[in-house]
Design a protein around this motif. Structure first.
Motif, PDB file in Angstrom:
ATOM      1  N   UNK A 119      68.778  68.417 -21.744  1.00 52.79           N
ATOM      2  CA  UNK A 119      68.864  67.405 -20.689  1.00 52.79           C
ATOM      3  C   UNK A 119      68.519  68.031 -19.332  1.00 52.79           C
ATOM      4  N   UNK A 120      69.009  69.242 -19.093  1.00 49.79           N
ATOM      5  CA  UNK A 120      68.690  69.942 -17.841  1.00 49.79           C
ATOM      6  C   UNK A 120      67.185  70.232 -17.765  1.00 49.79           C
ATOM      7  N   UNK A 121      66.613  70.699 -18.870  1.00 50.63           N
ATOM      8  CA  UNK A 121      65.177  71.025 -18.895  1.00 50.63           C
ATOM      9  C   UNK A 121      64.335  69.783 -18.611  1.00 50.63           C
ATOM     10  N   UNK A 141      64.648  69.043 -14.930  1.00 49.34           N
ATOM     11  CA  UNK A 141      63.898  70.059 -14.192  1.00 49.34           C
ATOM     12  C   UNK A 141      62.411  69.724 -14.213  1.00 49.34           C
ATOM     13  N   UNK A 142      61.887  69.359 -15.380  1.00 48.84           N
ATOM     14  CA  UNK A 142      60.481  68.985 -15.487  1.00 48.84           C
ATOM     15  C   UNK A 142      60.159  67.755 -14.651  1.00 48.84           C
ATOM     16  N   UNK A 143      61.045  66.779 -14.662  1.00 48.54           N
ATOM     17  CA  UNK A 143      60.828  65.571 -13.857  1.00 48.54           C
ATOM     18  C   UNK A 143      60.841  65.868 -12.366  1.00 48.54           C
ATOM     19  N   UNK A 144      61.768  66.715 -11.931  1.00 49.83           N
ATOM     20  CA  UNK A 144      61.835  67.082 -10.507  1.00 49.83           C
ATOM     21  C   UNK A 144      60.585  67.844 -10.091  1.00 49.83           C
ATOM     22  N   UNK A 145      60.122  68.726 -10.963  1.00 53.07           N
ATOM     23  CA  UNK A 145      58.911  69.484 -10.652  1.00 53.07           C
ATOM     24  C   UNK A 145      57.691  68.565 -10.594  1.00 53.07           C
ATOM     25  N   UNK A 146      57.583  67.643 -11.523  1.00 52.61           N
ATOM     26  CA  UNK A 146      56.465  66.689 -11.504  1.00 52.61           C
ATOM     27  C   UNK A 146      56.472  65.869 -10.220  1.00 52.61           C
ATOM     28  N   UNK A 147      57.646  65.412  -9.810  1.00 52.08           N
ATOM     29  CA  UNK A 147      57.751  64.602  -8.592  1.00 52.08           C
ATOM     30  C   UNK A 147      57.397  65.423  -7.356  1.00 52.08           C
ATOM     31  N   UNK A 148      57.882  66.668  -7.292  1.00 48.32           N
ATOM     32  CA  UNK A 148      57.574  67.524  -6.141  1.00 48.32           C
ATOM     33  C   UNK A 148      56.069  67.821  -6.080  1.00 48.32           C
TER      34      UNK A 148
END
Length: 170
Positions: free
Chosen positions: A29-31, A34-41
């Motif tokens: 769930x954390x991973x 993390x991937x979603x936050x990186x994609x958005x950034x």
């Protein structure tokens, strides 16, 4: 008394196994977060790169101009862009570390180096499941057994101190 001791032992061991088996689900769930936050950034950073290209500037020149302008509003935007660039670098490093870690080391990677906001949000949204991971269930089983053994040994030690055996009464 033996039955109660054995029942407590089972509760610790089974509880440890169930708790331990949830670790991989939370790490996943954390991973994902993390991937979603990186994609958005990265997406937001891409919009600034497109704005720089639209102005006929390289992204570095665009950032330099925003950092040195006399206009306070543009300078603040430049500071936000710099924070966004740093965030993409940090999140990319975290994602790379997670990708390189094996199934046994991923929980330790999350514990050691994580983005606190993403971790808190992952925990807030995470739901325990009935999926049991046998590897981490085994680790939890062992930790539950060790915790029980430590508590039982501590209890026996306290009882011995409270009721000394020597000298024996006749």
């Amino acid at each position: 008394m033996v039955v109660i001791r054995d029942l407590v032992f089972l509760v610790f061991v089974i509880g440890g196994a169930v708790f331990g088996s949830q670790v991989p689900n939370f790490v996943d769930a954390y991973a994902q977060r993390l991937g979603g936050a990186l994609d958005e950034a990265r997406s937001t950073l891409d919009s600034f790169e497109r704005a720089a290209a639209g102005a006929g500037l390289s992204f570095d020149d665009y950032r330099r101009r925003m950092a040195t302008t006399d206009d306070l509003a543009f300078r603040r935007t430049g500071e936000a862009v710099e924070r966004l660039v740093e965030r993409v670098v940090v999140l990319s490093a975290l994602q790379q570390e997670m990708a390189e870690a094996g199934p046994w080391s991923r929980p330790w990677v999350v514990a050691r180096s994580h983005d606190r906001t993403i971790l808190e949000r992952a925990y807030a949204q995470w739901q325990p499941s009935l999926t049991i991971d046998p590897r981490w269930g085994g680790v939890g089983l062992l930790l539950g057994w060790l915790l029980h053994a430590g508590l039982a040994g501590g209890t026996r030690l306290i009882e011995r101190i409270a009721r000394p055996q020597w000298p024996r009464r006749r």
